[in-house]
Design a protein around this motif. Sequence first.
Motif, PDB file in Angstrom:
ATOM      1  N   PHE A  96       0.804  -1.220   0.000  1.00 31.28           N
ATOM      2  CA  PHE A  96       0.000   0.000   0.000  1.00 31.28           C
ATOM      3  C   PHE A  96       0.836   1.269   0.000  1.00 31.28           C
ATOM      4  CE2 PHE A  96      -2.691  -3.342   1.667  1.00 31.28           C
ATOM      5  CZ  PHE A  96      -3.908  -3.115   1.027  1.00 31.28           C
ATOM      6  N   ALA A  97       2.164   1.141  -0.130  1.00 27.11           N
ATOM      7  CA  ALA A  97       3.058   2.306  -0.177  1.00 27.11           C
ATOM      8  C   ALA A  97       2.827   3.239   1.012  1.00 27.11           C
ATOM      9  CB  ALA A  97       2.883   3.066  -1.494  1.00 27.11           C
ATOM     10  N   LEU A  98       2.731   2.667   2.203  1.00 19.96           N
ATOM     11  CA  LEU A  98       2.536   3.489   3.397  1.00 19.96           C
ATOM     12  C   LEU A  98       3.745   4.408   3.591  1.00 19.96           C
ATOM     13  CD1 LEU A  98       1.176   0.890   5.985  1.00 19.96           C
ATOM     14  CD2 LEU A  98      -0.137   2.426   4.497  1.00 19.96           C
ATOM     15  N   PRO A  99       3.520   5.704   3.824  1.00 20.16           N
ATOM     16  CA  PRO A  99       4.660   6.626   3.993  1.00 20.16           C
ATOM     17  C   PRO A  99       5.413   6.381   5.305  1.00 20.16           C
ATOM     18  CG  PRO A  99       2.641   7.804   3.398  1.00 20.16           C
ATOM     19  CD  PRO A  99       2.238   6.416   3.774  1.00 20.16           C
ATOM     20  N   GLU A 100       6.685   6.132   5.202  1.00 24.48           N
ATOM     21  CA  GLU A 100       7.513   5.930   6.382  1.00 24.48           C
ATOM     22  C   GLU A 100       7.476   7.150   7.298  1.00 24.48           C
ATOM     23  OE1 GLU A 100      12.244   5.202   7.563  1.00 24.48           O
ATOM     24  OE2 GLU A 100      11.628   5.355   5.463  1.00 24.48           O
ATOM     25  N   SER A 101       7.426   8.347   6.707  1.00 26.23           N
ATOM     26  CA  SER A 101       7.508   9.570   7.504  1.00 26.23           C
ATOM     27  C   SER A 101       6.362   9.685   8.503  1.00 26.23           C
ATOM     28  CB  SER A 101       7.524  10.799   6.589  1.00 26.23           C
ATOM     29  OG  SER A 101       6.339  10.860   5.814  1.00 26.23           O
ATOM     30  N   LEU A 102       5.164   9.248   8.115  1.00 28.07           N
ATOM     31  CA  LEU A 102       4.031   9.322   9.036  1.00 28.07           C
ATOM     32  C   LEU A 102       4.216   8.357  10.201  1.00 28.07           C
ATOM     33  CD1 LEU A 102       1.036   9.587   6.527  1.00 28.07           C
ATOM     34  CD2 LEU A 102       2.030  11.417   7.919  1.00 28.07           C
ATOM     35  N   LEU A 103       4.707   7.172   9.934  1.00 25.43           N
ATOM     36  CA  LEU A 103       4.964   6.210  10.999  1.00 25.43           C
ATOM     37  C   LEU A 103       6.086   6.702  11.909  1.00 25.43           C
ATOM     38  CD1 LEU A 103       4.731   3.113   8.674  1.00 25.43           C
ATOM     39  CD2 LEU A 103       3.119   3.640  10.512  1.00 25.43           C
ATOM     40  N   ALA A 104       7.097   7.339  11.317  1.00 19.56           N
ATOM     41  CA  ALA A 104       8.199   7.886  12.117  1.00 19.56           C
ATOM     42  C   ALA A 104       7.731   9.020  13.013  1.00 19.56           C
ATOM     43  CB  ALA A 104       9.320   8.356  11.199  1.00 19.56           C
ATOM     44  N   ASP A 105       6.758   9.802  12.539  1.00 20.77           N
ATOM     45  CA  ASP A 105       6.223  10.886  13.372  1.00 20.77           C
ATOM     46  C   ASP A 105       5.627  10.348  14.661  1.00 20.77           C
ATOM     47  OD1 ASP A 105       6.937  13.014  11.772  1.00 20.77           O
ATOM     48  OD2 ASP A 105       4.986  13.195  10.790  1.00 20.77           O
ATOM     49  N   CYS A 133       0.215  16.793  18.904  1.00 19.54           N
ATOM     50  CA  CYS A 133      -0.890  16.053  18.284  1.00 19.54           C
ATOM     51  C   CYS A 133      -0.610  15.783  16.807  1.00 19.54           C
ATOM     52  CB  CYS A 133      -2.199  16.835  18.417  1.00 19.54           C
ATOM     53  SG  CYS A 133      -2.779  17.072  20.109  1.00 19.54           S
ATOM     54  N   ARG A 134       0.067  16.711  16.147  1.00 23.02           N
ATOM     55  CA  ARG A 134       0.399  16.549  14.730  1.00 23.02           C
ATOM     56  C   ARG A 134       1.204  15.281  14.510  1.00 23.02           C
ATOM     57  NH1 ARG A 134       4.829  17.213  11.978  1.00 23.02           N
ATOM     58  NH2 ARG A 134       5.939  18.233  13.706  1.00 23.02           N
ATOM     59  N   ARG A 135       2.016  14.909  15.511  1.00 18.90           N
ATOM     60  CA  ARG A 135       2.846  13.726  15.380  1.00 18.90           C
ATOM     61  C   ARG A 135       2.268  12.514  16.111  1.00 18.90           C
ATOM     62  NH1 ARG A 135       7.146  15.141  18.237  1.00 18.90           N
ATOM     63  NH2 ARG A 135       6.263  17.160  18.792  1.00 18.90           N
ATOM     64  N   SER A 136       1.521  12.732  17.183  1.00 20.26           N
ATOM     65  CA  SER A 136       1.019  11.612  17.986  1.00 20.26           C
ATOM     66  C   SER A 136      -0.293  11.045  17.467  1.00 20.26           C
ATOM     67  CB  SER A 136       0.818  12.052  19.438  1.00 20.26           C
ATOM     68  OG  SER A 136      -0.269  12.942  19.548  1.00 20.26           O
ATOM     69  N   ALA A 137      -1.094  11.847  16.780  1.00 18.18           N
ATOM     70  CA  ALA A 137      -2.442  11.428  16.390  1.00 18.18           C
ATOM     71  C   ALA A 137      -2.716  11.606  14.902  1.00 18.18           C
ATOM     72  CB  ALA A 137      -3.481  12.220  17.196  1.00 18.18           C
ATOM     73  N   ASN A 138      -2.357  12.758  14.352  1.00 14.37           N
ATOM     74  CA  ASN A 138      -2.712  13.061  12.970  1.00 14.37           C
ATOM     75  C   ASN A 138      -2.176  12.042  11.963  1.00 14.37           C
ATOM     76  OD1 ASN A 138      -3.687  15.257  14.324  1.00 14.37           O
ATOM     77  ND2 ASN A 138      -2.645  16.796  13.098  1.00 14.37           N
ATOM     78  N   LEU A 156      -7.450  16.192   4.180  1.00 11.12           N
ATOM     79  CA  LEU A 156      -6.333  16.025   5.115  1.00 11.12           C
ATOM     80  C   LEU A 156      -6.476  16.969   6.301  1.00 11.12           C
ATOM     81  CD1 LEU A 156      -3.370  15.660   2.591  1.00 11.12           C
ATOM     82  CD2 LEU A 156      -4.376  13.853   4.005  1.00 11.12           C
ATOM     83  N   ALA A 157      -6.881  18.218   6.037  1.00  8.02           N
ATOM     84  CA  ALA A 157      -7.050  19.184   7.126  1.00  8.02           C
ATOM     85  C   ALA A 157      -8.160  18.733   8.077  1.00  8.02           C
ATOM     86  CB  ALA A 157      -7.361  20.563   6.559  1.00  8.02           C
ATOM     87  N   ARG A 158      -9.249  18.217   7.526  1.00  8.02           N
ATOM     88  CA  ARG A 158     -10.339  17.754   8.381  1.00  8.02           C
ATOM     89  C   ARG A 158      -9.938  16.510   9.162  1.00  8.02           C
ATOM     90  NH1 ARG A 158     -15.329  18.943   4.101  1.00  8.02           N
ATOM     91  NH2 ARG A 158     -15.705  21.100   4.811  1.00  8.02           N
ATOM     92  N   SER A 159      -9.175  15.626   8.531  1.00  2.22           N
ATOM     93  CA  SER A 159      -8.661  14.467   9.255  1.00  2.22           C
ATOM     94  C   SER A 159      -7.769  14.900  10.409  1.00  2.22           C
ATOM     95  CB  SER A 159      -7.877  13.571   8.290  1.00  2.22           C
ATOM     96  OG  SER A 159      -7.240  12.519   8.976  1.00  2.22           O
ATOM     97  N   ASP A 160      -6.903  15.878  10.163  1.00  3.29           N
ATOM     98  CA  ASP A 160      -6.034  16.380  11.231  1.00  3.29           C
ATOM     99  C   ASP A 160      -6.860  16.947  12.376  1.00  3.29           C
ATOM    100  OD1 ASP A 160      -3.832  15.676   9.737  1.00  3.29           O
ATOM    101  OD2 ASP A 160      -3.346  17.715   9.101  1.00  3.29           O
ATOM    102  N   ALA A 161      -7.942  17.661  12.048  1.00  2.00           N
ATOM    103  CA  ALA A 161      -8.784  18.247  13.097  1.00  2.00           C
ATOM    104  C   ALA A 161      -9.427  17.148  13.943  1.00  2.00           C
ATOM    105  CB  ALA A 161      -9.854  19.145  12.475  1.00  2.00           C
ATOM    106  N   ILE A 162      -9.935  16.099  13.293  1.00  2.00           N
ATOM    107  CA  ILE A 162     -10.555  14.998  14.034  1.00  2.00           C
ATOM    108  C   ILE A 162      -9.529  14.309  14.922  1.00  2.00           C
ATOM    109  CG2 ILE A 162     -11.559  12.689  13.779  1.00  2.00           C
ATOM    110  CD1 ILE A 162     -13.002  13.746  11.269  1.00  2.00           C
TER     111      ILE A 162
END
Length: 304
Positions: A96-105, A133-138, A156-162
């Motif tokens: 699924f080409a999951l981005p490493e950067s998001l998992l690293a966050d 929160c940007r790194r722990s949840a988003n 993406l912005a709405r997902s970040d807000a949730i």
Amino acid sequence: MPSTPYPAAAAAPTHYENFPVASWLCPPRLRPPIAAIYGFARTADDIADEGEAAADQRLEDLHAFRAELAAAARGAAPSPRWPEVFGPLAQAMRDFALPESLLADLLSAFMQDIEKTRDAAGYADRAELLDYCRRSANPIGRLLLHLYGVDDARALARSDAICSALQLINFWQDLSVDLPRGRYYLPAAELASHGFKFEDFRAFRPLAPPAPPPAAIALVSAQVAWARNLMNEGAPLVHRLPGRAGWELRFVVQGGLRILDKIEVLGFDTWSQRPTIGKADAPLLAWRALRMRRQSPAMTSFPR
């Protein structure tokens, strides 16, 4: 679609969760990568949070966990240390080409938690807490949108807000648990605006009757309003996701709002008690999820 079967099943949820994880509403083909992401995040969180290890040992283990993530991203075979995590995750990253950067966050946020707790440090203001929160949840929301093929800026912005709202809700729900453990998520600026400072909570223990002072109740009330506003900002995303994904997200949104309702019913006193969601809440959550409308996505006026 996955090109090959997953080499091992990711760990099933074993912790209390406010919100569904890879539930029956999730499309079957996405359950393995979602479970792999959950297994990765849950294991890292346990390294950071469970047991009796010292802070330095936890940080060392998370650095090793980060190296395993980098190896998985390169397609290397997992080491013997966490094969049940990085076997499924590596497969998900390939398929699924999951981005490493998001998992690293996520790992960055866990490390920050350890360091802040070790140093008895808190957050200066809402902006600093939202960066956490940007790194722990988003990243979780963004990873899920990636799986669903949704990548426009508004979504993406709405997902970040949730996701940020869910993280904040967890903080305000858990004050009676976090403060005795030396975790200070109430920002200094918010404390000061209600006449408090970090030092007031250094030796905090869950409060027994009588009720907390009005200023403490007002402090929690303000944070609950902040979290509710963030959730309302993100809630229209439920109409952007197709089919089962949109319904899954409806339950996530309504689960978060339900916790806020329960905090309000407690008189905003999470200094002494911790509200949770149980099976008895399911009918109400289903009704609220069904009633969500485009013109009124969050339905905040429902009875408590």
